[in-house]
Scaffold this motif. Structure first.
Motif, PDB file in Angstrom:
ATOM      1  N   ASN A 182     105.378 -26.794   2.561  1.00  0.00           N
ATOM      2  CA  ASN A 182     106.239 -27.967   2.745  1.00  0.00           C
ATOM      3  C   ASN A 182     105.623 -28.953   3.740  1.00  0.00           C
ATOM      4  O   ASN A 182     104.596 -28.687   4.365  1.00  0.00           O
ATOM      5  CB  ASN A 182     107.650 -27.540   3.191  1.00  0.00           C
ATOM      6  CG  ASN A 182     107.649 -26.845   4.544  1.00  0.00           C
ATOM      7  OD1 ASN A 182     107.112 -27.348   5.528  1.00  0.00           O
ATOM      8  ND2 ASN A 182     108.256 -25.666   4.599  1.00  0.00           N
ATOM      9  N   SER A 183     106.264 -30.088   3.878  1.00  0.00           N
ATOM     10  CA  SER A 183     105.701 -31.179   4.687  1.00  0.00           C
ATOM     11  C   SER A 183     105.609 -30.845   6.166  1.00  0.00           C
ATOM     12  O   SER A 183     104.858 -31.492   6.903  1.00  0.00           O
ATOM     13  CB  SER A 183     106.539 -32.449   4.498  1.00  0.00           C
ATOM     14  OG  SER A 183     107.883 -32.210   4.902  1.00  0.00           O
ATOM     15  N   VAL A 237      87.373 -31.331   4.117  1.00  0.00           N
ATOM     16  CA  VAL A 237      88.680 -30.790   4.512  1.00  0.00           C
ATOM     17  C   VAL A 237      88.559 -29.292   4.786  1.00  0.00           C
ATOM     18  O   VAL A 237      89.083 -28.778   5.785  1.00  0.00           O
ATOM     19  CB  VAL A 237      89.734 -31.053   3.409  1.00  0.00           C
ATOM     20  CG1 VAL A 237      90.999 -30.233   3.672  1.00  0.00           C
ATOM     21  CG2 VAL A 237      90.090 -32.529   3.361  1.00  0.00           C
ATOM     22  N   THR A 238      87.862 -28.588   3.902  1.00  0.00           N
ATOM     23  CA  THR A 238      87.686 -27.143   4.076  1.00  0.00           C
ATOM     24  C   THR A 238      86.870 -26.844   5.318  1.00  0.00           C
ATOM     25  O   THR A 238      87.169 -25.910   6.075  1.00  0.00           O
ATOM     26  CB  THR A 238      87.003 -26.543   2.838  1.00  0.00           C
ATOM     27  OG1 THR A 238      87.796 -26.825   1.681  1.00  0.00           O
ATOM     28  CG2 THR A 238      86.841 -25.039   2.982  1.00  0.00           C
ATOM     29  N   GLU A 239      85.827 -27.632   5.562  1.00  0.00           N
ATOM     30  CA  GLU A 239      84.986 -27.425   6.748  1.00  0.00           C
ATOM     31  C   GLU A 239      85.802 -27.591   8.033  1.00  0.00           C
ATOM     32  O   GLU A 239      85.718 -26.766   8.957  1.00  0.00           O
ATOM     33  CB  GLU A 239      83.813 -28.401   6.738  1.00  0.00           C
ATOM     34  CG  GLU A 239      82.859 -28.194   7.916  1.00  0.00           C
ATOM     35  CD  GLU A 239      81.717 -29.198   7.921  1.00  0.00           C
ATOM     36  OE1 GLU A 239      80.786 -29.012   8.730  1.00  0.00           O
ATOM     37  OE2 GLU A 239      81.752 -30.169   7.136  1.00  0.00           O
ATOM     38  N   VAL A 248      97.348 -29.258   5.300  1.00  0.00           N
ATOM     39  CA  VAL A 248      96.188 -30.095   5.612  1.00  0.00           C
ATOM     40  C   VAL A 248      96.255 -31.434   4.884  1.00  0.00           C
ATOM     41  O   VAL A 248      95.375 -32.272   5.040  1.00  0.00           O
ATOM     42  CB  VAL A 248      94.875 -29.371   5.243  1.00  0.00           C
ATOM     43  CG1 VAL A 248      94.690 -28.122   6.076  1.00  0.00           C
ATOM     44  CG2 VAL A 248      94.812 -29.049   3.746  1.00  0.00           C
ATOM     45  N   GLY A 249      97.297 -31.627   4.064  1.00  0.00           N
ATOM     46  CA  GLY A 249      97.476 -32.900   3.393  1.00  0.00           C
ATOM     47  C   GLY A 249      96.824 -32.993   2.032  1.00  0.00           C
ATOM     48  O   GLY A 249      96.890 -34.045   1.384  1.00  0.00           O
ATOM     49  N   TYR A 250      96.201 -31.893   1.576  1.00  0.00           N
ATOM     50  CA  TYR A 250      95.570 -31.918   0.258  1.00  0.00           C
ATOM     51  C   TYR A 250      96.663 -31.774  -0.799  1.00  0.00           C
ATOM     52  O   TYR A 250      97.511 -30.895  -0.703  1.00  0.00           O
ATOM     53  CB  TYR A 250      94.549 -30.792   0.140  1.00  0.00           C
ATOM     54  CG  TYR A 250      93.448 -31.085  -0.848  1.00  0.00           C
ATOM     55  CD1 TYR A 250      92.321 -31.807  -0.460  1.00  0.00           C
ATOM     56  CD2 TYR A 250      93.541 -30.673  -2.171  1.00  0.00           C
ATOM     57  CE1 TYR A 250      91.307 -32.098  -1.359  1.00  0.00           C
ATOM     58  CE2 TYR A 250      92.538 -30.965  -3.086  1.00  0.00           C
ATOM     59  CZ  TYR A 250      91.423 -31.677  -2.674  1.00  0.00           C
ATOM     60  OH  TYR A 250      90.433 -31.961  -3.571  1.00  0.00           O
ATOM     61  N   PRO A 251      96.675 -32.633  -1.833  1.00  0.00           N
ATOM     62  CA  PRO A 251      97.813 -32.677  -2.767  1.00  0.00           C
ATOM     63  C   PRO A 251      98.102 -31.376  -3.514  1.00  0.00           C
ATOM     64  O   PRO A 251      99.247 -31.104  -3.844  1.00  0.00           O
ATOM     65  CB  PRO A 251      97.430 -33.799  -3.739  1.00  0.00           C
ATOM     66  CG  PRO A 251      95.955 -33.973  -3.586  1.00  0.00           C
ATOM     67  CD  PRO A 251      95.660 -33.653  -2.157  1.00  0.00           C
ATOM     68  N   THR A 252      97.074 -30.582  -3.814  1.00  0.00           N
ATOM     69  CA  THR A 252      97.295 -29.344  -4.581  1.00  0.00           C
ATOM     70  C   THR A 252      97.209 -28.103  -3.699  1.00  0.00           C
ATOM     71  O   THR A 252      96.979 -27.006  -4.195  1.00  0.00           O
ATOM     72  CB  THR A 252      96.259 -29.222  -5.711  1.00  0.00           C
ATOM     73  OG1 THR A 252      94.937 -29.246  -5.133  1.00  0.00           O
ATOM     74  CG2 THR A 252      96.400 -30.349  -6.712  1.00  0.00           C
TER      75      THR A 252
END
Length: 293
Positions: free
Chosen positions: A165-166, A230-232, A172-176
């Motif tokens: 959830n938000s 993002v993953t890093e 992390v803000g990634y859509p999926t």
């Protein structure tokens, strides 16, 4: 298309005792199972269609002319008959606890069970532990405490893992982005410490981050440079003195590199990147002028 080619490669690099878990929603799930996974892995290596109920009742988007959809599918296939599988235990649902563990003493909640076969030593031990019960018929029973029970064995319907959830700390803000609990269950179910986890659709990096926490070796791949970054950043936040080192490799393409590629090599690159001929926006993103390089 591109998914079939990637699944073929995933099977190729998979160890004989390894498994694949492919997550999808209702849009193409039947095609993915029948035309890709069954054909590549074989119907005999199909293990489960896991239903992940990612929304609580009544919270799915309302649809005027059909039922709302609040679950996704996770297809579980092994490469062979001899594959790693560690049973998954989940906590007793609160309703089951109230139903089965009705009594309590100084050690906590318990239920009683019939003592079918026993020795004198067993009876003495249960007496010392204040676990022996003699009912009105003179039958021996004994106490089983809630904290001694692993829980219940999970089946193929997972309704105890909510989506990210938000306000979630792991967001992390990634859509999926998938919840870490979902990947933790999958990784623990199909691998041991030291085994290797491959995620060729890395996205927000959940599988990689969880694999790292669970002391698995890992490899993540994504065509998006943003997903890699993002993953890093996510890995950097959870590193400590005991974390294993890792490397990040970004493959960048400039105009001249693509312009002078062999035509067939360029076509293969287009298919890998976009699953077909690029549209105007994609050509712009690549820095191309709309003509074949």
């Amino acid at each position: 298309g591109w998914l079939k080619e990637r699944v073929e490669e995933m099977r190729r690099v998979l160890k004989p005792a390894g498994s694949i878990f492919l997550h999808c929603d209702w849009h193409a799930n039947a095609y993915i199972r029948a035309d890709i996974l069954d054909k590549i892995f074989g119907m005999n290596n199909f293990r489960n269609e896991i239903i992940w109920k990612r929304a609580t009742s009544g919270s799915s988007k309302s649809v005027a002319n059909r039922l709302g959809t609040d679950h996704d599918m996770i297809y579980f296939y092994s490469k062979s008959e001899d594959y790693n599988f560690i049973p998954v235990w989940t906590e007793y649902p609160a309703k089951e606890v109230d139903k089965r563990f009705k009594k309590s003493d100084e050690h906590g909640k318990y239920k009683d069970a019939e003592l079918a076969t026993y020795s004198q030593d067993t009876l003495e031990k249960l007496k010392r532990e204040n676990r022996l019960i003699v009912n009105s018929s003179g039958k021996y029973r004994y106490k089983i405490y809630l904290d001694e029970i692993k829980g219940v064995l999970a089946d193929d319907i997972w309704n105890d893992i909510p989506p990210v959830n938000s306000q979630a700390k792991e967001r992390v803000g990634y859509p999926t982005q998938k919840p870490e609990a979902l990947l933790e269950r999958i990784i623990k179910m199909a691998s041991n410490e030291g085994d290797t986890v491959l995620d060729p659709f890395m996205g927000g990096g959940t599988a990689i981050a969880v694999a790292d926490k669970l002391n698995r070796r890992w490899l993540g791949i994504d065509q998006s440079a943003m997903a890699v970054k993002v993953t890093e950043l996510r890995l950097q936040k959870q590193q400590d003195l005991f974390s294993a080192p890792y490397a990040v490799q970004l493959h960048k393409y400039d105009y001249d590199t693509l312009r002078y590629k062999d035509a067939f090599a360029f076509e293969a690159w287009i298919v890998r990147q976009f699953g077909g001929t690029p549209n105007a926006k994609q050509r712009g993103d690549m820095g191309l002028d709309g003509k074949a390089a």
